[in-house]
Design an enzyme around this catalytic site. Structure first.
Site, PDB file in Angstrom:
ATOM      1  N   ARG A  64      41.964  49.347  30.756  1.00  0.00           N
ATOM      2  CA  ARG A  64      41.255  50.203  31.721  1.00  0.00           C
ATOM      3  C   ARG A  64      42.078  50.472  32.978  1.00  0.00           C
ATOM      4  NH1 ARG A  64      36.585  46.527  31.356  1.00  0.00           N
ATOM      5  NH2 ARG A  64      37.897  45.644  29.745  1.00  0.00           N
ATOM      6  N   GLU A 101      39.801  31.279  29.788  1.00  0.00           N
ATOM      7  CA  GLU A 101      38.805  30.210  29.830  1.00  0.00           C
ATOM      8  C   GLU A 101      39.116  29.169  28.742  1.00  0.00           C
ATOM      9  OE1 GLU A 101      34.981  31.952  29.732  1.00  0.00           O
ATOM     10  OE2 GLU A 101      33.971  30.061  30.163  1.00  0.00           O
TER      11      GLU A 101
HETATM   12  P1  AMP Z   1      40.845  38.056  34.853  1.00  0.00           P
HETATM   13  O1  AMP Z   1      42.188  37.747  34.252  1.00  0.00           O
HETATM   14  O2  AMP Z   1      39.849  36.946  34.633  1.00  0.00           O
HETATM   15  O3  AMP Z   1      40.924  38.487  36.292  1.00  0.00           O
HETATM   16  O4  AMP Z   1      40.239  39.268  34.006  1.00  0.00           O
HETATM   17  C1  AMP Z   1      40.592  40.547  34.310  1.00  0.00           C
HETATM   18  C2  AMP Z   1      40.643  41.444  33.112  1.00  0.00           C
HETATM   19  O5  AMP Z   1      39.584  41.210  32.194  1.00  0.00           O
HETATM   20  C3  AMP Z   1      40.510  42.877  33.564  1.00  0.00           C
HETATM   21  O6  AMP Z   1      41.477  43.658  32.868  1.00  0.00           O
HETATM   22  C4  AMP Z   1      39.091  43.264  33.236  1.00  0.00           C
HETATM   23  O7  AMP Z   1      39.051  44.547  32.695  1.00  0.00           O
HETATM   24  C5  AMP Z   1      38.597  42.222  32.231  1.00  0.00           C
HETATM   25  N1  AMP Z   1      37.333  41.577  32.633  1.00  0.00           N
HETATM   26  C6  AMP Z   1      37.169  40.275  32.992  1.00  0.00           C
HETATM   27  N2  AMP Z   1      35.894  39.999  33.263  1.00  0.00           N
HETATM   28  C7  AMP Z   1      35.203  41.142  33.100  1.00  0.00           C
HETATM   29  C8  AMP Z   1      33.820  41.518  33.272  1.00  0.00           C
HETATM   30  N3  AMP Z   1      32.877  40.641  33.665  1.00  0.00           N
HETATM   31  N4  AMP Z   1      33.489  42.808  33.035  1.00  0.00           N
HETATM   32  C9  AMP Z   1      34.425  43.702  32.659  1.00  0.00           C
HETATM   33  N5  AMP Z   1      35.723  43.408  32.478  1.00  0.00           N
HETATM   34  C10 AMP Z   1      36.126  42.152  32.702  1.00  0.00           C
END
Ligand code: AMP
Length: 176
Positions: A64, A101
């Site tokens: 995205r 996670e």
């Molecule tokens: P993080 O590495 O945990 O910051 O996750 C970020 C990536 O995962 C981004 O590319 C987001 O598009 C996706 N992502 C993580 N959590 C969500 C969520 N609750 N809703 C939508 N996309 C998420």
């Protein structure tokens, strides 16, 4: 940023509980993307933070981050660089591991995508734990890029993802 605009954008982000797994509330941006005025307004938020900063490249995160990043790069008249999940990029890459996670994942960038000294802005739709964007920041820095800022449409503040990105400045427009 006009408050009513923020309200309209927030209203167009749909919460989908238990996707992709139980306990996660997925922020679905497709209603926002499909509304021409809101899609344009969301791109404008990124652009407002980019104007006048002598940017050479926008780097977008799979997948995205490509939607927003490529529109921003087009409008600024600068190059666009994709950072992708491992195994998708065809040429020589640099790889960065990060923790999920459960277990680990890897992001990749082409070795010649960012050159030393280039002024770069990182773009994605959402900052959650920060693992993905921290890996992307590492790839940009390894290539010698000058990472000016990481920008996100949405930030899940309760996950404190911006701490992972430190010392990269973080900008986000819709905070939860
Ligand atoms: P993080 O590495 O945990 O910051 O996750 C970020 C990536 O995962 C981004 O590319 C987001 O598009 C996706 N992502 C993580 N959590 C969500 C969520 N609750 N809703 C939508 N996309 C998420």
């Amino acid at each position: 940023m006009a408050l009513d605009l923020v309200g309209k954008l927030r209203a167009a982000v749909r919460d989908v509980p238990d996707f992709p797994k139980k306990g996660i509330v997925f922020k679905d941006i497709t209603p926002l993307l499909s509304d021409p005025a809101l899609f344009r307004a969301s791109i404008d938020l990124f652009l407002e933070r980019c104007h006048g900063r002598k940017i050479n490249k926008i780097v977008g995160i799979d997948a995205r981050g490509f939607v927003f990043g490529s529109a921003v790069a087009y409008e600024l008249g600068v190059g666009f660089v994709p950072i992708r999940k491992r195994g998708k990029l065809p040429y020589q890459t640099e790889v960065a591991k990060y923790s999920l996670e459960y277990g680990e994942a890897e992001m990749e960038m082409h070795v010649d995508a960012v050159t030393a000294g280039e002024r770069v802005v990182l773009v994605d739709d959402l900052l959650a734990t920060g693992g993905t964007s921290a890996a992307a920041a590492l790839l940009i820095r390894k290539a010698g890029g000058n990472l000016l800022e990481a920008q996100f449409l949405i930030e899940l503040e309760f996950l404190h993802g911006r701490n992972q990105l430190d010392p990269t400045p973080v900008a986000s427009f819709l905070k939860y």
